[in-house]
Design a protein around this motif. Structure first.
Motif, PDB file in Angstrom:
ATOM      1  N   THR A  40       0.823  -1.218   0.000  1.00 20.25           N
ATOM      2  CA  THR A  40       0.000   0.000   0.000  1.00 20.25           C
ATOM      3  C   THR A  40       0.855   1.265   0.000  1.00 20.25           C
ATOM      4  OG1 THR A  40      -0.098   0.110   2.422  1.00 20.25           O
ATOM      5  CG2 THR A  40      -1.836  -1.157   1.296  1.00 20.25           C
ATOM      6  N   GLY A  41       2.125   1.132   0.377  1.00 20.09           N
ATOM      7  CA  GLY A  41       2.956   2.314   0.528  1.00 20.09           C
ATOM      8  C   GLY A  41       2.685   3.058   1.828  1.00 20.09           C
ATOM      9  N   ILE A  42       1.886   2.458   2.713  1.00 17.01           N
ATOM     10  CA  ILE A  42       1.550   3.058   4.006  1.00 17.01           C
ATOM     11  C   ILE A  42       2.377   2.375   5.090  1.00 17.01           C
ATOM     12  CG2 ILE A  42      -0.283   3.563   5.669  1.00 17.01           C
ATOM     13  CD1 ILE A  42      -2.295   3.169   3.362  1.00 17.01           C
ATOM     14  N   ALA A  43       3.131   3.147   5.828  1.00 17.18           N
ATOM     15  CA  ALA A  43       3.905   2.613   6.951  1.00 17.18           C
ATOM     16  C   ALA A  43       3.066   2.705   8.225  1.00 17.18           C
ATOM     17  CB  ALA A  43       5.211   3.393   7.115  1.00 17.18           C
ATOM     18  N   PRO A  44       3.316   1.831   9.194  1.00 16.08           N
ATOM     19  CA  PRO A  44       2.534   1.869  10.440  1.00 16.08           C
ATOM     20  C   PRO A  44       2.516   3.240  11.100  1.00 16.08           C
ATOM     21  CG  PRO A  44       3.829  -0.142  10.356  1.00 16.08           C
ATOM     22  CD  PRO A  44       4.262   0.689   9.187  1.00 16.08           C
ATOM     23  N   GLU A  45       3.650   3.963  11.048  1.00 17.17           N
ATOM     24  CA  GLU A  45       3.687   5.285  11.694  1.00 17.17           C
ATOM     25  C   GLU A  45       2.816   6.308  10.972  1.00 17.17           C
ATOM     26  OE1 GLU A  45       7.605   4.793   9.308  1.00 17.17           O
ATOM     27  OE2 GLU A  45       6.293   3.574  10.606  1.00 17.17           O
ATOM     28  N   HIS A  46       2.559   6.063   9.679  1.00 15.99           N
ATOM     29  CA  HIS A  46       1.699   6.987   8.936  1.00 15.99           C
ATOM     30  C   HIS A  46       0.269   6.989   9.470  1.00 15.99           C
ATOM     31  CE1 HIS A  46       4.509   6.466   5.207  1.00 15.99           C
ATOM     32  NE2 HIS A  46       4.991   7.322   6.090  1.00 15.99           N
ATOM     33  N   LEU A  47      -0.154   5.868  10.030  1.00 17.05           N
ATOM     34  CA  LEU A  47      -1.534   5.746  10.496  1.00 17.05           C
ATOM     35  C   LEU A  47      -1.866   6.735  11.613  1.00 17.05           C
ATOM     36  CD1 LEU A  47      -1.841   1.847  10.561  1.00 17.05           C
ATOM     37  CD2 LEU A  47      -2.872   3.408   8.902  1.00 17.05           C
ATOM     38  N   GLU A  48      -0.855   7.138  12.360  1.00 16.73           N
ATOM     39  CA  GLU A  48      -1.077   8.061  13.474  1.00 16.73           C
ATOM     40  C   GLU A  48      -0.722   9.497  13.126  1.00 16.73           C
ATOM     41  OE1 GLU A  48      -2.720   6.891  15.917  1.00 16.73           O
ATOM     42  OE2 GLU A  48      -2.566   4.879  15.050  1.00 16.73           O
ATOM     43  N   ASP A  49      -0.356   9.744  11.871  1.00 16.89           N
ATOM     44  CA  ASP A  49       0.017  11.092  11.450  1.00 16.89           C
ATOM     45  C   ASP A  49      -1.236  11.854  11.010  1.00 16.89           C
ATOM     46  OD1 ASP A  49       0.972  13.414  10.302  1.00 16.89           O
ATOM     47  OD2 ASP A  49       2.478  12.427   9.039  1.00 16.89           O
ATOM     48  N   PRO A  50      -1.652  12.891  11.745  1.00  9.87           N
ATOM     49  CA  PRO A  50      -2.889  13.603  11.402  1.00  9.87           C
ATOM     50  C   PRO A  50      -2.807  14.360  10.089  1.00  9.87           C
ATOM     51  CG  PRO A  50      -1.702  14.772  13.128  1.00  9.87           C
ATOM     52  CD  PRO A  50      -0.999  13.462  12.936  1.00  9.87           C
TER      53      PRO A  50
END
Length: 361
Positions: A40-50
């Motif tokens: 997806t190109g989404i890293a776990p830390e991105h999920l918490e980035d507003p």
């Protein structure tokens, strides 16, 4: 009288909250986070980035991973859709909540659809004393259509209940898919307050038009207007942050406003076929038509503010066959005709220029 508003856009960039909702549901049901985020190109830390955003194509890949990991359960789309609350949407949700009436909230919501997480396309049409909301999914990959349709439709009554303070009384709910098992029918009936009709020719929700004039319990027109202005700025900012091939196409469309090239011409300039260009854009969650709409919307406002052209002159420069088509497009972009937009923005209407050659678009 029939009035309709259509919003063709669906491939806009979106906030990370939608990925956060889906990964939460997936993890609750036992799917590993790394499996859900694969390719997806989404890293776990991105999920918490507003402030993080993703393309529609990334969300579609996340949906594919979710479905595969969980075995594509029939109730998954509805379960996920019910997790999207007004607070999930940020400013968009607050703007709806502050609107004077339900009709104002729905019109604002449709105009600012780029601030949501919807992948389906919608039209809202008043027919007699009923309002028909139709959902379109033909543009989506077949393997995710059912989930996306169930999710996006479940978002509707969930958000409407929070805005209105009580459930919306639907007159009918039509679904194209075959009738599911009794348990799923019961869940859908509870969600909509009416048993859906299955095997329909289109996905459609119908409710009494009288609901549009109902005052909302937390109405605050000044706050609603402020939120709408902020949402519009965010929409325009997202449209300008294209990357990759989509960014190159958008920049090329903006380069010669007096002569907007078609897809074949741009593909040739980029040394590829139009089919290859379309494939690249699809992979980035964009379409040529959507990019052209973005550019035309941007140029129309600029030409009104700086060049003081008539609507007919603007229509010609943007490549429209006639001024009526341009006015309809502008109403779709801004939720109002260009004359009203000029008035609200304090722009003096132009009466045209005599003996002035016109550029052909």
């Amino acid at each position: 009288m029939t009035h309709s508003v259509k919003l063709p856009a669906w491939d806009f960039r979106r906030g990370m909250a939608t990925a956060r909702v889906m990964t939460q549901v997936g993890c609750e049901r036992g799917a590993p986070l790394e499996v859900l985020l694969h390719q997806t190109g989404i890293a776990p830390e991105h999920l918490e980035d507003p402030h993080a955003e993703i393309e529609a194509a990334q969300e579609i890949q996340l949906i594919r991973n979710l479905l595969h990991a969980l075995g594509n359960p029939a109730d998954l789309g509805v379960e996920v859709g019910k997790r999207y609350k007004l607070t999930t949407y940020g400013l968009w949700g607050f703007a709806l909540l502050s609107s004077p009436t339900l009709g104002d909230a729905m019109n604002l919501g449709l105009r600012m659809m780029n601030q949501t997480f919807s992948l389906t396309r919608h039209s809202m049409q008043q027919v007699g004393d009923q309002v028909h909301v139709v959902y379109f999914d033909e543009h989506l990959p077949p393997d995710v259509r059912r989930f996306v349709m169930d999710r996006d439709r479940a978002m509707g009554p969930t958000v409407q209940r929070e805005v209105l303070g009580r459930p919306v009384a639907y007159s009918a709910v039509d679904m194209k898919q075959p009738e599911p098992d009794a348990a799923q029918v019961a869940r859908l009936t509870e969600l909509f307050g009416v048993c859906p009709t299955f095997g329909a020719t289109q996905h459609r929700s119908i409710f009494p038009a009288a609901l549009l004039s109902e005052r909302l319990p937390q109405a605050d027109p000044h706050t609603a207007r402020l939120c709408e202005d902020m949402c519009r700025e965010l929409v325009e900012a997202r449209n300008s942050r294209r990357t990759g091939v989509a960014a190159k196409v958008r920049d090329r469309l903006l380069r010669t406003p007096g002569h907007i090239p078609d897809m074949e011409q741009i593909a040739a300039e980029m040394h590829m076929t139009s089919r290859t260009l379309r494939r690249h854009l699809t992979a980035e969650g964009a379409t040529f038509r959507g990019l052209l709409e973005e550019v035309r919307s941007t140029l129309a406002v600029e030409l009104m503010a700086r060049a003081r052209l008539t609507h007919g002159e603007i229509a010609e420069r943007l490549g429209y066959a006639d001024v009526t088509t341009f006015i309809e497009a502008f109403r779709r972009w801004k939720g109002m005709p260009p004359s009203e937009y000029r008035r609200q923005q304090g722009l003096r209407p132009s009466h045209g220029r005599l003996n002035r050659p016109m550029l052909r678009a």
